[in-house]
Motif scaffolding. Structure first.
Motif, PDB file in Angstrom:
ATOM      1  N   LYS A 169      78.621 106.152 117.825  1.00  0.00           N
ATOM      2  CA  LYS A 169      78.208 106.074 119.457  1.00  0.00           C
ATOM      3  C   LYS A 169      79.394 105.873 120.364  1.00  0.00           C
ATOM      4  O   LYS A 169      79.739 106.580 121.359  1.00  0.00           O
ATOM      5  CB  LYS A 169      77.573 104.733 119.621  1.00  0.00           C
ATOM      6  CG  LYS A 169      77.388 104.089 120.907  1.00  0.00           C
ATOM      7  CD  LYS A 169      77.582 102.824 121.378  1.00  0.00           C
ATOM      8  CE  LYS A 169      77.801 102.503 122.769  1.00  0.00           C
ATOM      9  NZ  LYS A 169      78.092 101.167 123.123  1.00  0.00           N
TER      10      LYS A 169
ATOM     11  N   CYS B  45      72.417 109.106 120.385  1.00  0.00           N
ATOM     12  CA  CYS B  45      72.508 107.501 120.786  1.00  0.00           C
ATOM     13  C   CYS B  45      72.508 107.116 122.294  1.00  0.00           C
ATOM     14  O   CYS B  45      73.141 106.277 122.560  1.00  0.00           O
ATOM     15  CB  CYS B  45      73.830 107.172 119.912  1.00  0.00           C
ATOM     16  SG  CYS B  45      75.379 107.939 120.272  1.00  0.00           S
TER      17      CYS B  45
ATOM     18  N   ASP C 294      70.064 105.807 123.863  1.00  0.00           N
ATOM     19  CA  ASP C 294      69.601 104.330 123.911  1.00  0.00           C
ATOM     20  C   ASP C 294      70.406 103.204 123.568  1.00  0.00           C
ATOM     21  O   ASP C 294      69.867 102.104 123.582  1.00  0.00           O
ATOM     22  CB  ASP C 294      68.125 104.464 123.222  1.00  0.00           C
ATOM     23  CG  ASP C 294      68.386 104.806 121.692  1.00  0.00           C
ATOM     24  OD1 ASP C 294      69.198 105.040 121.286  1.00  0.00           O
ATOM     25  OD2 ASP C 294      67.295 104.568 121.060  1.00  0.00           O
ATOM     26  N   GLN C 295      71.577 103.717 122.860  1.00  0.00           N
ATOM     27  CA  GLN C 295      72.400 102.545 122.327  1.00  0.00           C
ATOM     28  C   GLN C 295      73.321 102.110 123.579  1.00  0.00           C
ATOM     29  O   GLN C 295      74.520 101.151 123.277  1.00  0.00           O
ATOM     30  CB  GLN C 295      73.157 103.117 121.023  1.00  0.00           C
ATOM     31  CG  GLN C 295      72.251 103.442 120.078  1.00  0.00           C
ATOM     32  CD  GLN C 295      73.019 103.655 118.574  1.00  0.00           C
ATOM     33  OE1 GLN C 295      74.172 103.400 118.384  1.00  0.00           O
ATOM     34  NE2 GLN C 295      72.420 104.674 117.971  1.00  0.00           N
TER      35      GLN C 295
ATOM     36  N   SER D 194      74.962 100.581 126.772  1.00  0.00           N
ATOM     37  CA  SER D 194      74.709  99.609 127.397  1.00  0.00           C
ATOM     38  C   SER D 194      74.693 100.169 128.776  1.00  0.00           C
ATOM     39  O   SER D 194      75.233 100.959 129.276  1.00  0.00           O
ATOM     40  CB  SER D 194      75.573  98.375 127.367  1.00  0.00           C
ATOM     41  OG  SER D 194      76.882  98.781 127.736  1.00  0.00           O
TER      42      SER D 194
END
Length: 222
Positions: A153, A172, A174-175, A177
């Motif tokens: 990530k 990734c 959705d990982q 922030s």
């Protein structure tokens, strides 16, 4: 690029993305790093520049944009493979100053420069960090990269920070922030590639995470 060097780079880039680029100050006294940045943009000031005091770090900053000053540099043997990797990505013509051209980091720097075809560079011993550097700066090599499934990530964040066009390949999203998205600031980077409101909507849907509170007018046009 070793794993330790890669992690240091990723951490530094992510943290630096929170700030606006530092502008060289014109107030005296100037640091060597400030001089390197100034001379990289204003070579006409070379007669005032303390080249003799430069270390490899300052030379790297200056030569990335002003390779014509290469004849002044006497630190070529002190350039690490990682410094060469970074320099050759910007200035591949300086390879003839390098005494370790067969090092994988040096070859990855050349491939990252987009001045060579992937078939022209031996990549059999590239580390994960070397392939990361290539894809980050030369996204056209994405499909030739055998290590792409291993990208983490933080590596993906860094890749998109430099090459936003690989957004659709990132597994990734959705990982990330809210802070990751803020520092990534990806919409301005893709703006020139968006031709109509439908493309914009697809982009918003793809990066839904930072925009889930926003609504868009159906008549939106770019």
């Amino acid at each position: 690029m070793t794993e330790q060097e890669l992690n240091v780079f990723l951490d530094l880039e992510w943290n630096c993305a929170a700030f606006t680029p530092e502008e060289p100050s014109v107030s005296a006294p100037l640091s060597l790093k400030q001089w390197a940045r100034i001379i990289s943009r204003h070579p006409e000031l070379q007669e005032f520049c303390p080249f003799s005091e430069f270390t490899p770090d300052e030379w790297l900053i200056a030569l990335e944009k002003q390779p014509t000053f290469a004849w002044r540099c006497t630190y070529w043997n002190d350039f690490t493979p990682v410094k060469w990797q970074r320099l050759l990505q910007h200035q591949p013509t300086l390879l003839h100053y390098c005494e370790i051209p067969d090092h994988p980091a040096i070859r990855s720097g050349l491939l990252a420069s987009d001045s060579y075809f992937s078939t022209d560079i031996d990549t059999h011993d590239f580390t994960l960090g070397d392939w990361f550097w290539v894809v980050k700066h030369n996204p056209s090599t994405w499909f030739q990269c055998p290590s792409r499934e291993q990208f983490t990530k933080p590596m993906w964040w860094s890749i998109l920070y430099s090459s936003a066009e690989l957004l659709t390949a990132c597994p990734c999203l959705d990982q990330f922030s809210d802070e990751d998205w803020r520092r990534l600031n990806i919409l301005p980077k893709l703006k020139s590639r968006i031709r109509n409101s439908e493309q914009f909507r697809k982009l918003i849907d793809l990066v839904r995470h930072p925009f889930h509170h926003l609504k868009f007018d159906d008549d939106l046009s770019l």
